[in-house]
Design a protein around this motif. Structure first.
Motif, PDB file in Angstrom:
ATOM      1  N   ASP A  66      74.919  57.119  70.669  1.00 46.40           N
ATOM      2  CA  ASP A  66      74.874  56.701  71.799  1.00 46.40           C
ATOM      3  C   ASP A  66      73.941  57.787  72.131  1.00 46.40           C
ATOM      4  O   ASP A  66      72.597  57.652  73.367  1.00 46.40           O
ATOM      5  CB  ASP A  66      74.922  55.536  73.380  1.00 46.40           C
ATOM      6  N   THR A  99      80.390  56.008  69.812  1.00 43.27           N
ATOM      7  CA  THR A  99      79.613  55.853  71.412  1.00 43.27           C
ATOM      8  C   THR A  99      80.691  56.526  72.369  1.00 43.27           C
ATOM      9  O   THR A  99      81.447  56.617  72.304  1.00 43.27           O
ATOM     10  CB  THR A  99      78.697  54.336  71.771  1.00 43.27           C
ATOM     11  N   SER A 126      83.549  54.524  65.789  1.00 51.14           N
ATOM     12  CA  SER A 126      82.802  53.378  66.307  1.00 51.14           C
ATOM     13  C   SER A 126      82.296  52.652  64.747  1.00 51.14           C
ATOM     14  O   SER A 126      81.693  51.334  64.275  1.00 51.14           O
ATOM     15  CB  SER A 126      81.203  53.517  67.277  1.00 51.14           C
ATOM     16  N   THR A 212      81.821  49.426  68.546  1.00 50.13           N
ATOM     17  CA  THR A 212      79.768  49.362  68.973  1.00 50.13           C
ATOM     18  C   THR A 212      79.687  49.646  67.738  1.00 50.13           C
ATOM     19  O   THR A 212      79.682  50.679  66.899  1.00 50.13           O
ATOM     20  CB  THR A 212      79.989  50.260  69.907  1.00 50.13           C
ATOM     21  N   ILE A 217      73.400  49.786  68.510  1.00 45.32           N
ATOM     22  CA  ILE A 217      72.495  51.110  69.155  1.00 45.32           C
ATOM     23  C   ILE A 217      71.096  51.421  69.006  1.00 45.32           C
ATOM     24  O   ILE A 217      70.348  51.622  70.113  1.00 45.32           O
ATOM     25  CB  ILE A 217      73.160  52.609  68.362  1.00 45.32           C
TER      26      ILE A 217
END
Length: 222
Positions: A66, A99, A126, A212, A217
């Motif tokens: 992220d 993330t 992730s 995630t 994202i």
């Protein structure tokens, strides 16, 4: 140091601030950026050999997913361009990403597995993706096409040598570009991927965490 203080206070298990590249990879451990982390590792591993030593675990997470599409990593979200560190494969080298939220969840999962990770490295991610995968995912999510410029490793390495020489004379000259270049060389040469050379992702065996995906994202970028 905090390690000595923790041991004196009776702490039984210490997780240093790793959360990045796998520093058990020899070439990664030689990156100047990580000199402090390597010193901490050496201290932890030395004291762990003593009687009543404090256990440790390193949590390797790859890059922060992220925070990747960012000027630090040479993404220009206004002009839709990205400078890709290139080892001759035009951005196809795979990189492990996690993330920051998933880092927290995976660290909690590690804490539930003391016997498995005592004095070891836990490798979690992730997802795994290349620069090319990111460019394709952004286009798929938003229709925005990023134009890559491929920067040869030789250019990054020359810039790093120059920056290191300047920093040796005046440490205040160190800037984010020198820091980023060190990470980008590792990423471009495959050292940003955690599950290589016979190593596996321990996160694959942590079903309580729902990682995630890349698509989630990039959906928030444009």
């Amino acid at each position: 140091t905090i390690i000595r203080v923790a041991r004196a206070a009776g702490v039984k298990w210490f997780l240093p601030s790793e959360f990045g590249l796998d520093l058990s990879v020899p070439a990664n451990s030689e990156i100047p950026l990580f000199a402090g982390k390597i010193a901490a590792r050496n201290a932890l591993e030395e004291q762990a050999t003593r009687s009543e030593g404090m256990a440790y675990t390193y949590v390797a997470t790859g890059a922060f997913a992220d925070m990747f599409v960012d000027p630090f990593h040479d993404w220009d979200t206004e002009n839709h361009t990205v400078v890709v560190p290139d080892a001759g494969n035009q951005g196809q080298s795979k990189i492990s990403f996690t993330t920051r939220q998933d880092v927290a969840y995976y660290t909690l999962a590690v804490l539930r597995r003391f016997d498995q990770f005592k004095n070891k490295t836990a490798r979690v991610a992730s997802f795994t993706a290349s620069y090319a995968d990111w460019v394709a995912a952004i286009k798929s999510a938003s229709g925005v096409k990023y134009t890559p410029t491929y920067e040869p490793l030789a250019v990054l390495e020359r810039r790093m040598v120059s920056a290191a020489a300047a920093a040796a004379k005046d440490p205040t000259t160190i800037d984010f570009k020198y820091i980023a270049d060190q990470l980008h060389v590792a990423m471009a040469t495959g050292r940003g991927q955690l599950d290589v050379d016979g190593k596996k992702l321990d996160s694959d065996d942590m079903p309580e965490v729902s990682p995630t995906p890349l698509a989630a994202i990039v959906a928030d970028i444009h």
